[in-house]
Design an enzyme around this catalytic site. Structure first.
Site, PDB file in Angstrom:
ATOM      1  N   HIS A 283     -22.292 -35.587  84.820  1.00 37.77           N
ATOM      2  CA  HIS A 283     -23.127 -34.268  84.972  1.00 37.77           C
ATOM      3  C   HIS A 283     -23.914 -33.986  83.754  1.00 37.77           C
ATOM      4  CE1 HIS A 283     -24.077 -30.047  85.590  1.00 37.77           C
ATOM      5  NE2 HIS A 283     -23.901 -30.222  86.902  1.00 37.77           N
TER       6      HIS A 283
ATOM      7  N   ASN B  10     -19.701 -27.775  93.247  1.00 37.71           N
ATOM      8  CA  ASN B  10     -19.209 -27.781  91.793  1.00 37.71           C
ATOM      9  C   ASN B  10     -18.964 -26.383  91.055  1.00 37.71           C
ATOM     10  OD1 ASN B  10     -18.922 -28.474  89.007  1.00 37.71           O
ATOM     11  ND2 ASN B  10     -21.118 -28.882  88.845  1.00 37.71           N
ATOM     12  N   TRP B  11     -17.772 -26.274  90.992  1.00 41.32           N
ATOM     13  CA  TRP B  11     -17.322 -24.817  90.804  1.00 41.32           C
ATOM     14  C   TRP B  11     -17.616 -24.683  89.296  1.00 41.32           C
ATOM     15  CZ3 TRP B  11     -11.798 -23.388  93.250  1.00 41.32           C
ATOM     16  CH2 TRP B  11     -12.186 -23.424  94.695  1.00 41.32           C
ATOM     17  N   LYS B  12     -17.750 -25.646  88.544  1.00 40.32           N
ATOM     18  CA  LYS B  12     -17.593 -25.649  86.876  1.00 40.32           C
ATOM     19  C   LYS B  12     -16.529 -24.829  86.539  1.00 40.32           C
ATOM     20  CE  LYS B  12     -22.874 -26.110  87.414  1.00 40.32           C
ATOM     21  NZ  LYS B  12     -23.983 -26.220  86.893  1.00 40.32           N
TER      22      LYS B  12
ATOM     23  N   SER C  44     -29.878 -25.612  91.965  1.00 44.62           N
ATOM     24  CA  SER C  44     -30.352 -24.284  92.546  1.00 44.62           C
ATOM     25  C   SER C  44     -30.559 -24.529  94.184  1.00 44.62           C
ATOM     26  CB  SER C  44     -31.568 -23.650  91.980  1.00 44.62           C
ATOM     27  OG  SER C  44     -31.546 -23.463  90.512  1.00 44.62           O
TER      28      SER C  44
ATOM     29  N   GLU D  42     -29.921 -34.453  89.988  1.00 45.13           N
ATOM     30  CA  GLU D  42     -29.879 -33.185  89.447  1.00 45.13           C
ATOM     31  C   GLU D  42     -31.059 -33.248  88.673  1.00 45.13           C
ATOM     32  OE1 GLU D  42     -26.077 -31.037  90.483  1.00 45.13           O
ATOM     33  OE2 GLU D  42     -25.930 -31.907  88.847  1.00 45.13           O
TER      34      GLU D  42
ATOM     35  N   GLY E 266     -28.938 -24.345  87.757  1.00 44.30           N
ATOM     36  CA  GLY E 266     -28.967 -22.992  87.245  1.00 44.30           C
ATOM     37  C   GLY E 266     -29.820 -21.962  86.723  1.00 44.30           C
TER      38      GLY E 266
ATOM     39  N   GLY F 286     -23.986 -25.725  92.622  1.00 47.93           N
ATOM     40  CA  GLY F 286     -23.105 -25.107  91.737  1.00 47.93           C
ATOM     41  C   GLY F 286     -22.969 -23.593  92.078  1.00 47.93           C
ATOM     42  N   GLY F 287     -23.944 -22.696  91.438  1.00 43.46           N
ATOM     43  CA  GLY F 287     -23.666 -21.195  91.749  1.00 43.46           C
ATOM     44  C   GLY F 287     -23.336 -20.951  93.126  1.00 43.46           C
TER      45      GLY F 287
ATOM     46  N   GLU G 126     -24.535 -31.241  82.260  1.00 49.77           N
ATOM     47  CA  GLU G 126     -23.932 -30.532  81.233  1.00 49.77           C
ATOM     48  C   GLU G 126     -22.854 -31.117  80.323  1.00 49.77           C
ATOM     49  OE1 GLU G 126     -22.537 -27.564  83.984  1.00 49.77           O
ATOM     50  OE2 GLU G 126     -24.603 -27.133  84.156  1.00 49.77           O
TER      51      GLU G 126
HETATM   52  P1  PGA Z   1     -26.516 -24.967  90.427  1.00 48.81           P
HETATM   53  O1  PGA Z   1     -25.795 -26.205  89.702  1.00 48.81           O
HETATM   54  O2  PGA Z   1     -26.615 -25.102  92.004  1.00 48.81           O
HETATM   55  O3  PGA Z   1     -25.994 -23.720  90.019  1.00 48.81           O
HETATM   56  O4  PGA Z   1     -28.197 -25.268  90.155  1.00 48.81           O
HETATM   57  C1  PGA Z   1     -25.929 -27.267  90.212  1.00 48.81           C
HETATM   58  C2  PGA Z   1     -24.845 -28.297  89.671  1.00 48.81           C
HETATM   59  O5  PGA Z   1     -25.099 -28.268  88.291  1.00 48.81           O
HETATM   60  O6  PGA Z   1     -24.412 -29.301  89.954  1.00 48.81           O
END
Ligand code: PGA
Length: 251
Positions: A95, A9-11, A212, A167, A173, A233-234, A97
């Site tokens: 998600h 997930n590049w966000k 994470s 999640e 994050g 994500g990251g 967010e």
């Molecule tokens: P993260 O994000 O791996 O940076 O914790 C995961 C996500 O939000 O899908």
């Protein structure tokens, strides 16, 4: 038999130049891995160029959000059919967010889920609790509400054409990963609650862990019996790390 999946997930990250560099390295690094076992979910404006780079490779692609309506006067929104125009296979819905920053409730998420499936996309449905909800014992109730909204709206059979991502919001994050045991416990709970509706659907359902996940903890998370891969994500923005996580996610 359910298959493992690793989805990036590049966000809201990337540029044409950075994406090319990243994907060139990911394509090379994942050579020989099972086709479709790795996915990248990218920002809308890059779908066309990502499609050109990834078609005829082992990597699939998708988006991070979709609108619940099929077309109309919805300024700034993107429909599932539009995503299909770029051969997306997946789309992330719900998600945390989107839920917390953009006010998406579980009902809206369930409509997005259905709109995605109606256009032939595989939704990656995100569920998860905040730290406060975990600490006050509300975790099970919160996750049940998020899941039931989809089951009530789309039926349990719809989950046979979907992926769930657990999640925990406190792990996204933050560098605070749920321990493999903590994650396994919730994955088993999710699978168990779906099994009460339909055992076959529950047994075949791919449930990803997200929050994470890094190159150094992916293998032990993915080794747990109910964890079928990850939503990343990251670490999906760093080719070497994403490739290592994809490797950990091979069956
Ligand atoms: P993260 O994000 O791996 O940076 O914790 C995961 C996500 O939000 O899908």
């Amino acid at each position: 038999m359910r298959k493992k999946l690793v989805a990036g997930n590049w966000k809201m990250h990337g540029s044409l130049v950075q994406n090319k560099e990243l994907l060139d390295a990911v394509i090379t690094g994942t050579a020989g891995m099972r086709k479709g076992s790795c996915v990248v979910c990218v920002p809308y404006p890059y779908l066309s160029s990502v499609q050109s780079m990834l078609e005829n490779t082992q990597i699939a692609w998708g988006a991070q959000n979709v609108n619940q309506f099929s077309k109309g006067a919805y300024t700034g929104e993107v429909s599932a059919e539009m995503l299909k125009d770029f051969d997306c296979q997946y789309v992330i819905v719900g998600h945390s967010e989107r839920r917390s920053l953009f006010g998406e409730d579980s009902h809206t998420v369930s409509l997005k889920f259905t709109a995605s499936q109606n256009s032939g996309l595989m939704p990656i449905l995100c569920v998860g609790e905040t730290l406060q909800q975990r600490e006050t014992g509300a975790m099970e109730k919160v996750i049940a509400e998020q899941l039931d909204a989809v089951i009530d709206q789309a039926g349990v059979a719809s989950l046979s054409k979907a992926v769930i991502a657990y999640e925990p919001v406190w792990a996204i994050g933050t560098g605070k990963t749920a321990s493999p045991q903590q994650a396994q416990e919730v994955h088993a709970l999710i699978r168990g609650s779906i099994a009460r509706h339909d055992e076959g659907v529950a047994a075949d359902l791919t449930i990803l862990y997200g929050g994470s996940v890094k190159a150094n903890n992916a293998a032990e998370l993915f080794a747990m019996p109910d964890i079928d891969g990850g939503l990343i994500g990251g670490a999906s923005l760093i080719a070497e790390d994403f490739v290592a996580i994809c490797r950990a996610g091979q069956d």
